[in-house]
Scaffold this motif. Structure first.
Motif, PDB file in Angstrom:
ATOM      1  N   HIS A   6      22.024  14.441  15.556  1.00 10.88           N
ATOM      2  CA  HIS A   6      23.086  13.457  15.766  1.00 10.88           C
ATOM      3  C   HIS A   6      24.036  13.414  14.571  1.00 10.88           C
ATOM      4  N   VAL A   7      23.479  13.321  13.370  1.00 11.46           N
ATOM      5  CA  VAL A   7      24.307  13.209  12.169  1.00 11.46           C
ATOM      6  C   VAL A   7      25.110  14.488  11.955  1.00 11.46           C
ATOM      7  N   SER A   8      24.512  15.636  12.182  1.00  9.89           N
ATOM      8  CA  SER A   8      25.247  16.892  11.973  1.00  9.89           C
ATOM      9  C   SER A   8      26.430  16.999  12.919  1.00  9.89           C
ATOM     10  N   HIS A   9      26.278  16.576  14.174  1.00  9.33           N
ATOM     11  CA  HIS A   9      27.401  16.596  15.119  1.00  9.33           C
ATOM     12  C   HIS A   9      28.489  15.608  14.691  1.00  9.33           C
ATOM     13  N   VAL A  10      28.084  14.444  14.216  1.00  9.50           N
ATOM     14  CA  VAL A  10      29.068  13.465  13.740  1.00  9.50           C
ATOM     15  C   VAL A  10      29.859  14.036  12.573  1.00  9.50           C
ATOM     16  N   LEU A  11      29.182  14.714  11.672  1.00  4.16           N
ATOM     17  CA  LEU A  11      29.860  15.321  10.518  1.00  4.16           C
ATOM     18  C   LEU A  11      30.882  16.365  10.969  1.00  4.16           C
ATOM     19  N   LEU A  18      29.027  19.618   4.800  1.00  4.01           N
ATOM     20  CA  LEU A  18      27.878  18.713   4.915  1.00  4.01           C
ATOM     21  C   LEU A  18      27.093  18.990   6.194  1.00  4.01           C
ATOM     22  N   ALA A  19      27.806  19.242   7.287  1.00  2.00           N
ATOM     23  CA  ALA A  19      27.143  19.555   8.553  1.00  2.00           C
ATOM     24  C   ALA A  19      26.322  20.834   8.435  1.00  2.00           C
ATOM     25  N   MET A  20      26.895  21.841   7.802  1.00  3.78           N
ATOM     26  CA  MET A  20      26.185  23.102   7.627  1.00  3.78           C
ATOM     27  C   MET A  20      24.962  22.924   6.745  1.00  3.78           C
ATOM     28  N   ASP A  21      25.063  22.076   5.750  1.00  6.39           N
ATOM     29  CA  ASP A  21      23.921  21.824   4.875  1.00  6.39           C
ATOM     30  C   ASP A  21      22.762  21.206   5.647  1.00  6.39           C
ATOM     31  N   LEU A  22      23.047  20.240   6.538  1.00  7.35           N
ATOM     32  CA  LEU A  22      21.979  19.653   7.343  1.00  7.35           C
ATOM     33  C   LEU A  22      21.377  20.671   8.298  1.00  7.35           C
ATOM     34  N   ARG A  33       0.827  -1.216   0.000  1.00  9.04           N
ATOM     35  CA  ARG A  33       0.000   0.000   0.000  1.00  9.04           C
ATOM     36  C   ARG A  33       0.856   1.258   0.000  1.00  9.04           C
ATOM     37  N   VAL A  34       1.989   1.235   0.720  1.00  8.15           N
ATOM     38  CA  VAL A  34       2.861   2.429   0.745  1.00  8.15           C
ATOM     39  C   VAL A  34       3.923   2.368  -0.340  1.00  8.15           C
ATOM     40  N   GLU A  35       3.839   1.360  -1.204  1.00 12.54           N
ATOM     41  CA  GLU A  35       4.713   1.200  -2.372  1.00 12.54           C
ATOM     42  C   GLU A  35       6.161   0.891  -1.996  1.00 12.54           C
ATOM     43  N   GLY A  36       6.342   0.217  -0.862  1.00 10.68           N
ATOM     44  CA  GLY A  36       7.655  -0.306  -0.507  1.00 10.68           C
ATOM     45  C   GLY A  36       8.699   0.770  -0.289  1.00 10.68           C
ATOM     46  N   PHE A  37       9.939   0.403  -0.615  1.00 13.94           N
ATOM     47  CA  PHE A  37      11.085   1.294  -0.402  1.00 13.94           C
ATOM     48  C   PHE A  37      11.220   2.287  -1.542  1.00 13.94           C
ATOM     49  N   THR A  38      11.842   3.425  -1.250  1.00 13.98           N
ATOM     50  CA  THR A  38      12.236   4.298  -2.343  1.00 13.98           C
ATOM     51  C   THR A  38      13.276   3.570  -3.188  1.00 13.98           C
ATOM     52  N   PRO A  39      13.176   3.659  -4.507  1.00 11.03           N
ATOM     53  CA  PRO A  39      14.185   3.009  -5.357  1.00 11.03           C
ATOM     54  C   PRO A  39      15.484   3.804  -5.445  1.00 11.03           C
ATOM     55  N   LEU A  40      15.520   4.986  -4.854  1.00 14.24           N
ATOM     56  CA  LEU A  40      16.739   5.796  -4.896  1.00 14.24           C
ATOM     57  C   LEU A  40      17.850   5.113  -4.117  1.00 14.24           C
ATOM     58  N   ARG A  41      19.074   5.291  -4.567  1.00 12.24           N
ATOM     59  CA  ARG A  41      20.233   4.688  -3.896  1.00 12.24           C
ATOM     60  C   ARG A  41      20.688   5.618  -2.766  1.00 12.24           C
ATOM     61  N   ILE A  42      19.991   5.537  -1.641  1.00 15.46           N
ATOM     62  CA  ILE A  42      20.333   6.377  -0.503  1.00 15.46           C
ATOM     63  C   ILE A  42      20.520   5.508   0.733  1.00 15.46           C
ATOM     64  N   VAL A  43      21.283   6.023   1.691  1.00 13.93           N
ATOM     65  CA  VAL A  43      21.335   5.413   3.006  1.00 13.93           C
ATOM     66  C   VAL A  43      20.071   5.822   3.751  1.00 13.93           C
ATOM     67  N   ALA A  44      19.600   4.953   4.642  1.00 13.07           N
ATOM     68  CA  ALA A  44      18.410   5.222   5.465  1.00 13.07           C
ATOM     69  C   ALA A  44      17.105   5.084   4.691  1.00 13.07           C
ATOM     70  N   GLU A  45      17.113   4.302   3.615  1.00 10.91           N
ATOM     71  CA  GLU A  45      15.856   4.047   2.923  1.00 10.91           C
ATOM     72  C   GLU A  45      14.885   3.282   3.815  1.00 10.91           C
ATOM     73  N   ALA A  56      27.088   9.506   2.312  1.00 14.73           N
ATOM     74  CA  ALA A  56      25.846   8.768   2.097  1.00 14.73           C
ATOM     75  C   ALA A  56      24.863   9.001   3.243  1.00 14.73           C
ATOM     76  N   THR A  57      25.376   9.093   4.463  1.00 17.39           N
ATOM     77  CA  THR A  57      24.515   9.350   5.614  1.00 17.39           C
ATOM     78  C   THR A  57      23.907  10.742   5.525  1.00 17.39           C
ATOM     79  N   HIS A  58      24.712  11.715   5.129  1.00 17.21           N
ATOM     80  CA  HIS A  58      24.189  13.068   4.911  1.00 17.21           C
ATOM     81  C   HIS A  58      23.086  13.052   3.858  1.00 17.21           C
ATOM     82  N   GLU A  59      23.315  12.322   2.775  1.00 11.87           N
ATOM     83  CA  GLU A  59      22.331  12.270   1.691  1.00 11.87           C
ATOM     84  C   GLU A  59      21.013  11.672   2.170  1.00 11.87           C
ATOM     85  N   GLY A  60      21.102  10.605   2.984  1.00 13.21           N
ATOM     86  CA  GLY A  60      19.890   9.985   3.502  1.00 13.21           C
ATOM     87  C   GLY A  60      19.098  10.905   4.404  1.00 13.21           C
ATOM     88  N   MET A  61      19.781  11.642   5.278  1.00 18.14           N
ATOM     89  CA  MET A  61      19.092  12.588   6.147  1.00 18.14           C
ATOM     90  C   MET A  61      18.478  13.729   5.345  1.00 18.14           C
TER      91      MET A  61
END
Length: 308
Positions: free
Chosen positions: A252-257, A265-269, A165-177, A215-220
């Motif tokens: 969390h991810v921005s601090h890790v970056l 990347l941190a500033m972008d998030l 019903r929710v059409e499964g996963f995004t087909p995009l190649r991202i982390v955190a799909e 990749a983690t930045h992209e997923g977020m």
């Protein structure tokens, strides 16, 4: 008709996949089918799978990423629930039995999520014991927003018709799909979070730190965009719950970056989440993050650091 459909996407992991399948075949619970979706492997994966005969249903596709592979498995699934397993991870003998027990005792919630134990060497998993089943239940996934227990979204059993019903996963190649999927399943009735026993051995691989951070930045960034565009369920009534989870992960991810000197990347998030953080609000992060970014950036460029 099996109760479970075990869906395993794989790409060039013949030997690891062999170990993964061995852990599936060792399950106490036997009411399942196994669907392996080969994502265009060029090693001997298909030969290895052919040797298993009818124990495994094999689907093939051109290399398109794990999201697309899992979606093909979802469409082919015959079971009432789909259980996802990565082709390098391992189950314990009790894993499917615990999923079945929790589903039975909790009125068959739409989503069950387990916990994982990370490992480099399989021998370390021998120390994991079968502890009593302990589960925390919520009306739906969004209702778990204030629970800060680390989430292991790769350890999922989900009702098949809800996935479709929710059409499964995004087909995009991202982390955190998988986290994106959980948000889209956010208002489906029933979410059971299994705290014990440990359900999956999560294999950690040495890899490029730089690639993983990007990749983690992209997923977020993708999840923040989806929320901004109103593509997650629950409307304005459930927006606060979505933001609780989404922004906690963003912080969390921005601090890790920053800690890994990926300042841009941190500033972008920070920028992408700014309006949401003002809405919540989270003043400590809003006022404290930029000074941290500046100080770390100055330290990174200082002559003494460059000589180290």
């Amino acid at each position: 008709m099996p109760f479970f459909s075990v869906v395993i996407p794989t790409y060039n992991r013949a030997r690891l996949l062999e170990r993964t399948l061995a852990s599936v075949f060792a399950q106490e619970e036997t009411d399942y089918e196994v669907i392996v979706v080969d994502d265009g492997s060029t090693d001997d994966t298909l030969d290895m799978l052919a040797s298993l005969g009818e124990r495994v249903r094999v689907l093939r596709q051109r290399n398109a990423g794990p999201g697309a592979a899992r979606n093909q498995g979802i469409q082919a699934a015959l079971g009432e629930y789909v259980v996802f397993l990565d082709s390098d991870d391992l189950w314990f003998p009790w894993t499917l039995a615990v999923y079945r027990q929790v589903l039975r005792e909790q009125g068959q919630p739409t989503v069950v999520m387990g916990t994982a134990e990370s490992f480099h060497d399989e021998e370390t998993l021998s120390r994991v014991t079968r502890e009593p089943v302990r589960v925390v239940c919520f009306d739906d996934y969004l209702a778990s927003a204030r629970d800060r227990t680390p989430r292991t979204a790769c350890v999922l059993a989900v009702r098949t018709e809800a996935l479709r019903r929710v059409e499964g996963f995004t087909p995009l190649r991202i982390v955190a799909e998988d986290y994106d999927l959980l948000f889209r399943l956010g208002t489906e009735p029933g979410f059971a979070w299994v705290r014990s026993p440990v359900m999956v051995g999560y294999r950690k691989h040495p890899g490029s730190e730089s690639t993983m951070l990007e990749a983690t930045h992209e997923g977020m960034a993708y999840q923040l965009t989806q929320e901004r565009l109103g593509r997650y369920p629950g409307g304005t009534e459930r927006r606060r719950e979505r933001l609780e989870m989404l922004l906690y992960a963003t912080r969390h991810v921005s601090h890790v970056l920053v800690d890994h000197r990926r300042m841009s990347l941190a500033m972008d998030l920070y920028r992408r989440g700014l309006a949401f953080h003002l809405e919540v609000p989270r003043w400590r992060y809003l006022l404290g993050f930029l000074p941290k970014l500046v100080v770390r950036g100055l330290l990174q460029r200082s002559p003494s650091r460059q000589r180290e």
